[in-house]
Design an enzyme around this catalytic site. Structure first.
Site, PDB file in Angstrom:
ATOM      1  N   TYR A   1       0.855  -1.285   0.091  1.00  0.00           N
ATOM      2  CA  TYR A   1       0.177  -0.062   0.046  1.00  0.00           C
ATOM      3  C   TYR A   1       0.875   1.248   0.103  1.00  0.00           C
ATOM      4  O   TYR A   1       0.712   2.026  -0.782  1.00  0.00           O
ATOM      5  CB  TYR A   1      -0.862   0.081   1.087  1.00  0.00           C
ATOM      6  CG  TYR A   1      -1.581   1.137   1.444  1.00  0.00           C
ATOM      7  CD1 TYR A   1      -2.849   1.401   0.792  1.00  0.00           C
ATOM      8  CD2 TYR A   1      -1.491   1.931   2.529  1.00  0.00           C
ATOM      9  CE1 TYR A   1      -3.569   2.501   0.753  1.00  0.00           C
ATOM     10  CE2 TYR A   1      -2.623   3.173   2.867  1.00  0.00           C
ATOM     11  CZ  TYR A   1      -3.568   3.478   2.027  1.00  0.00           C
ATOM     12  OH  TYR A   1      -4.213   4.399   2.127  1.00  0.00           O
TER      13      TYR A   1
ATOM     14  N   LYS B   1       1.148   4.098  -2.705  1.00  0.00           N
ATOM     15  CA  LYS B   1       1.052   5.393  -2.651  1.00  0.00           C
ATOM     16  C   LYS B   1       2.143   6.511  -2.953  1.00  0.00           C
ATOM     17  O   LYS B   1       2.026   7.293  -3.453  1.00  0.00           O
ATOM     18  CB  LYS B   1       0.640   5.560  -1.312  1.00  0.00           C
ATOM     19  CG  LYS B   1      -0.757   5.163  -0.822  1.00  0.00           C
ATOM     20  CD  LYS B   1      -1.926   5.795  -1.556  1.00  0.00           C
ATOM     21  CE  LYS B   1      -3.412   5.531  -0.952  1.00  0.00           C
ATOM     22  NZ  LYS B   1      -4.199   6.140  -1.811  1.00  0.00           N
TER      23      LYS B   1
HETATM   24  P1  NAD Z   1     -12.754   2.460   1.399  1.00  0.00           P
HETATM   25  O1  NAD Z   1     -12.108   1.208   1.394  1.00  0.00           O
HETATM   26  O2  NAD Z   1     -13.687   2.735   2.527  1.00  0.00           O
HETATM   27  O3  NAD Z   1     -13.536   2.840   0.195  1.00  0.00           O
HETATM   28  C1  NAD Z   1     -12.922   2.704  -1.128  1.00  0.00           C
HETATM   29  C2  NAD Z   1     -14.162   2.672  -1.905  1.00  0.00           C
HETATM   30  O4  NAD Z   1     -13.538   2.029  -3.513  1.00  0.00           O
HETATM   31  C3  NAD Z   1     -15.156   1.351  -1.947  1.00  0.00           C
HETATM   32  O5  NAD Z   1     -16.248   1.794  -1.616  1.00  0.00           O
HETATM   33  C4  NAD Z   1     -14.931   0.424  -2.965  1.00  0.00           C
HETATM   34  O6  NAD Z   1     -16.186  -0.051  -3.284  1.00  0.00           O
HETATM   35  C5  NAD Z   1     -14.367   1.422  -4.159  1.00  0.00           C
HETATM   36  N1  NAD Z   1     -13.761   0.649  -5.250  1.00  0.00           N
HETATM   37  C6  NAD Z   1     -12.916  -0.346  -4.976  1.00  0.00           C
HETATM   38  N2  NAD Z   1     -12.473  -0.562  -6.253  1.00  0.00           N
HETATM   39  C7  NAD Z   1     -13.195   0.034  -7.053  1.00  0.00           C
HETATM   40  C8  NAD Z   1     -12.977   0.271  -8.423  1.00  0.00           C
HETATM   41  N3  NAD Z   1     -12.466  -0.641  -9.123  1.00  0.00           N
HETATM   42  N4  NAD Z   1     -13.667   1.051  -9.093  1.00  0.00           N
HETATM   43  C9  NAD Z   1     -14.552   2.008  -8.152  1.00  0.00           C
HETATM   44  N5  NAD Z   1     -14.456   1.948  -7.128  1.00  0.00           N
HETATM   45  C10 NAD Z   1     -14.010   0.947  -6.223  1.00  0.00           C
HETATM   46  O7  NAD Z   1     -11.389   3.490   1.515  1.00  0.00           O
HETATM   47  P2  NAD Z   1     -11.417   5.111   2.196  1.00  0.00           P
HETATM   48  O8  NAD Z   1     -10.979   4.656   3.790  1.00  0.00           O
HETATM   49  O9  NAD Z   1     -12.634   5.869   1.792  1.00  0.00           O
HETATM   50  O10 NAD Z   1     -10.150   5.768   1.493  1.00  0.00           O
HETATM   51  C11 NAD Z   1     -10.370   6.365   0.398  1.00  0.00           C
HETATM   52  C12 NAD Z   1      -8.923   6.817  -0.020  1.00  0.00           C
HETATM   53  O11 NAD Z   1      -8.203   7.572   1.287  1.00  0.00           O
HETATM   54  C13 NAD Z   1      -8.259   5.805  -0.483  1.00  0.00           C
HETATM   55  O12 NAD Z   1      -7.061   6.237  -1.547  1.00  0.00           O
HETATM   56  C14 NAD Z   1      -7.152   5.321   0.536  1.00  0.00           C
HETATM   57  O13 NAD Z   1      -6.083   4.923   0.496  1.00  0.00           O
HETATM   58  C15 NAD Z   1      -7.123   6.998   1.385  1.00  0.00           C
HETATM   59  N6  NAD Z   1      -6.714   6.867   2.801  1.00  0.00           N
HETATM   60  C16 NAD Z   1      -7.773   6.418   3.590  1.00  0.00           C
HETATM   61  C17 NAD Z   1      -7.313   6.567   5.176  1.00  0.00           C
HETATM   62  C18 NAD Z   1      -8.416   5.974   6.184  1.00  0.00           C
HETATM   63  O14 NAD Z   1      -8.026   5.904   7.377  1.00  0.00           O
HETATM   64  N7  NAD Z   1      -9.552   5.655   5.623  1.00  0.00           N
HETATM   65  C19 NAD Z   1      -6.208   6.785   5.426  1.00  0.00           C
HETATM   66  C20 NAD Z   1      -5.104   7.317   4.339  1.00  0.00           C
HETATM   67  C21 NAD Z   1      -5.341   7.229   3.090  1.00  0.00           C
END
Ligand code: NAD
Length: 317
Positions: free
Chosen positions: A144, A148
């Site tokens: 991951y 990133k």
């Molecule tokens: P999440 O897993 O809750 O949501 C991701 C969404 O993307 C899901 O609803 C999933 O169905 C959708 N998805 C997956 N594959 C897909 C595809 N091929 N086409 C379309 N949609 C697709 O993740 P999140 O926590 O909401 O994270 C969102 C972003 O923020 C990500 O890039 C993640 O790396 C980043 N991020 C999140 C956190 C955290 O704590 N939540 C921390 C750092 C970075």
């Protein structure tokens, strides 16, 4: 001037739901198109347009961008840290190809702005553990984190080479009550509230003294929108901005919950996620974001705990 029309990809996820709702407040319900691979999140139903999109299907994505007259894209679809370690190939493929598809379409269709989040997971065991600076040694040890970090440089490349206005934040672990977390190493800080309210006990998959950078969702949403609305000449970082909230350990969050639920108990059974957590910094220096576009967090641990315990019972009834 063209009217803003925003596409949120990954809108049914932990951040997507709340970001879509916040963008709809600002830009109008019909000007923010939610999309995801999975079905529309119930919290979004009825509040605006939804289309089913697989970000890996570039043609389908391209058609939707043209058909919906999209001017800004927020790309949130990704595989997160803990899930990524279970399926490294898929995590790399989705996190990279999804981003490249969006950047290519943004370039071809002259999309005004793109948002793509990075993560504190870019940092590795050789990065400074305390107040980890914007520019430092970055040697990630999770797939991951590798995806990133590579993604950050693709963003920088598309900005330098093709002028794509892509902006990014390295989110810390995000705490929220509206939508469930999606398989990250900091998910314990959300699960603990659910279990505290339901069972008055929680088994933590991280050790008691594991400090990690964290942020409450309203701060994360505000950071995202403030960055996206900042004038172009304020954006000096085209890889991704360090943005800090607070840092705490499982022991500290448990102590805070105990102030509200005195008989709450926590036990510790670290699993494979402990190793991931150990490779990340404990706190983040976000001076550059503060100086460039005026970032400042609001929620501390007491305020987060208060708000979570006040709002969560309504949703888990
Ligand atoms: P999440 O897993 O809750 O949501 C991701 C969404 O993307 C899901 O609803 C999933 O169905 C959708 N998805 C997956 N594959 C897909 C595809 N091929 N086409 C379309 N949609 C697709 O993740 P999140 O926590 O909401 O994270 C969102 C972003 O923020 C990500 O890039 C993640 O790396 C980043 N991020 C999140 C956190 C955290 O704590 N939540 C921390 C750092 C970075």
């Amino acid at each position: 001037m063209t009217k803003d029309k925003i596409l949120v990809i990954g809108a049914s996820g932990q951040i997507g739901v709340e970001l879509t709702m916040a963008l709809r407040e600002i830009y109008g319900n019909n000007n923010v198109v939610a999309s995801d691979l999975r079905e529309e999140n119930p919290l979004l139903k009825g509040s605006g347009p939804y289309v089913s999109i697989d970000v890996m299907n570039k043609e389908m994505l391209h058609v939707q961008v043209i058909r919906q007259n999209i001017t800004q894209i927020y790309l949130l679809a990704a595989i997160l840290s803990a899930t990524g370690e279970k399926n490294p190939g898929l995590a790399w493929h989705l996190n990279m190809q999804g981003l490249l598809n969006v950047l290519d379409i943004a370039r071809e269709e002259n999309i005004q702005k793109v948002y793509w989040p990075s993560s504190i997971a870019v940092f590795g065991p050789t990065s400074p553990r305390q107040n980890c600076p914007q520019q430092t040694i970055i040697e990630p040890t999770t797939v991951y984190g590798i995806s990133k970090y590579a993604g950050e440089f693709w963003c920088n490349y598309y900005n330098m080479k093709y002028g794509v206005d892509v902006r990014s934040i390295r989110y810390p672990g995000l705490i929220s009550y509206k939508s469930a977390p999606g398989g990250g190493t900091t998910d314990y800080a959300v699960e603990i509230f659910h279990d505290a309210l339901e069972d008055k006990k929680y088994e933590s998959f991280l050790n008691e003294d594991t400090y990690l950078p964290m942020m409450y969702m309203p701060d994360a949403i505000r950071a995202t929108i403030e960055l996206m609305e900042a004038p172009k000449d304020r954006i000096s970082v085209r890889t991704s901005y360090n943005v800090a909230g607070i840092s705490f350990s499982p022991k500290e969050i448990a102590a805070e919950i105990k102030k509200h639920i005195p008989d709450f108990e926590i036990t510790y059974k670290p699993d494979y996620r402990q190793q991931i957590a150990n490779s990340w910094p404990q706190s983040i220096d976000d001076t550059v974001a503060r100086n460039d576009w005026g970032w400042k967090h609001e929620y501390d641990l007491a305020a987060i705990t208060d708000d979570m315990l006040k709002n969560l019972p309504e949703l888990i009834k």
